[in-house]
Scaffold this active site. Structure first.
Site, mmCIF file in Angstrom:
data_model
loop_
_atom_site.group_PDB
_atom_site.id
_atom_site.type_symbol
_atom_site.label_atom_id
_atom_site.label_comp_id
_atom_site.label_asym_id
_atom_site.label_seq_id
_atom_site.Cartn_x
_atom_site.Cartn_y
_atom_site.Cartn_z
ATOM 1 N N ASP A 7 0.885 -1.164 0.000
ATOM 2 C CA ASP A 7 0.000 0.000 0.000
ATOM 3 C C ASP A 7 0.926 1.217 0.000
ATOM 4 O O ASP A 7 1.405 1.640 1.044
ATOM 5 C CB ASP A 7 -0.897 -0.012 1.241
ATOM 6 N N GLU A 67 -1.303 -1.501 -4.965
ATOM 7 C CA GLU A 67 -2.528 -0.752 -5.243
ATOM 8 C C GLU A 67 -2.276 0.274 -6.343
ATOM 9 O O GLU A 67 -1.269 0.970 -6.330
ATOM 10 C CB GLU A 67 -3.018 -0.056 -3.973
ATOM 11 N N ASP A 140 -2.238 0.788 7.482
ATOM 12 C CA ASP A 140 -1.568 0.617 6.187
ATOM 13 C C ASP A 140 -1.136 -0.833 5.969
ATOM 14 O O ASP A 140 -1.123 -1.321 4.848
ATOM 15 C CB ASP A 140 -0.360 1.562 6.103
#
Length: 192
Positions: A7, A67, A140
């Site tokens: 992420d 992502e 996260d």
């Protein structure tokens, strides 16, 4: 198979590692690489790259899942996020590991069953599916674990091994939707 989820962010980059055996999934590692506010952008990118490079070397994943950038209203923010994604991708490619990208909506849909799910819903499902240790509570890191699981559910392992038809692991019906959870279950997990 080992899936390494990322992420990306310039302040905090979450990472999560899962191992699969057939349709069984196990938590391996998760955490975050945190940069200092006083660092310049190039210094932050080096910190992200070095941290991920070490973690990827330690876990030797079969696939790195990251992502995709979302288009924020602030173009500057989107560009900065793109730099962090680039550093993350470079760390994977330097190890010769294939990279798969997923939109935030794809990640939420594969984990919760709803592309518009809230962060708490994703965290709940990660806790339910992976049972990470109690000390693992960084948002996260949960996002990165969700991204790694998304790679598994979207059949990344099959596409890495061959050009055959991708498969999708099934999630038990009882854990497909956050809506089936009662307030007592949420409170037990520290989610209100």
């Amino acid at each position: 198979m080992i899936f390494f989820g990322i992420d990306p962010g310039t302040a905090i980059t979450g990472y999560g590692v899962v191992r699969t055996e057939g349709n069984r999934i196990f938590w391996v590692d998760s955490g975050a690489i945190v940069t200092k506010p006083a660092m310049t952008l190039p210094e932050k990118l080096l910190c992200i790259y070095d941290g991920l490079f070490e973690k990827i070397a330690a876990h030797t994943p079969n696939s790195v899942c990251i992502e995709q950038a979302f288009y924020a209203k602030n173009v500057h923010t989107t560009l900065i996020l793109g730099h962090a994604r680039g550093a993350a991708m470079l760390a994977a490619v330097k190890h010769g590991v294939p990279v798969a990208e997923f939109t935030p909506r794809e990640v939420k849909k594969s984990i919760v069953g709803n592309g518009n799910a809230e962060k708490q819903q994703v965290e709940y499902m990660i806790r339910l599916l992976l049972s990470p240790p109690d000390g693992c509570n960084l948002p996260d890191a949960f996002d990165a674990l969700a991204i790694a699981l998304c790679g598994f559910y979207h059949g990344v392992e099959r596409s890495v091994q061959s050009l055959g038809k991708p498969h999708t692991a099934s999630i038990p019906k009882s854990s497909r939707s956050f809506r089936t959870l009662d307030k007592k279950s949420l409170a037990a997990l520290g989610i209100t």
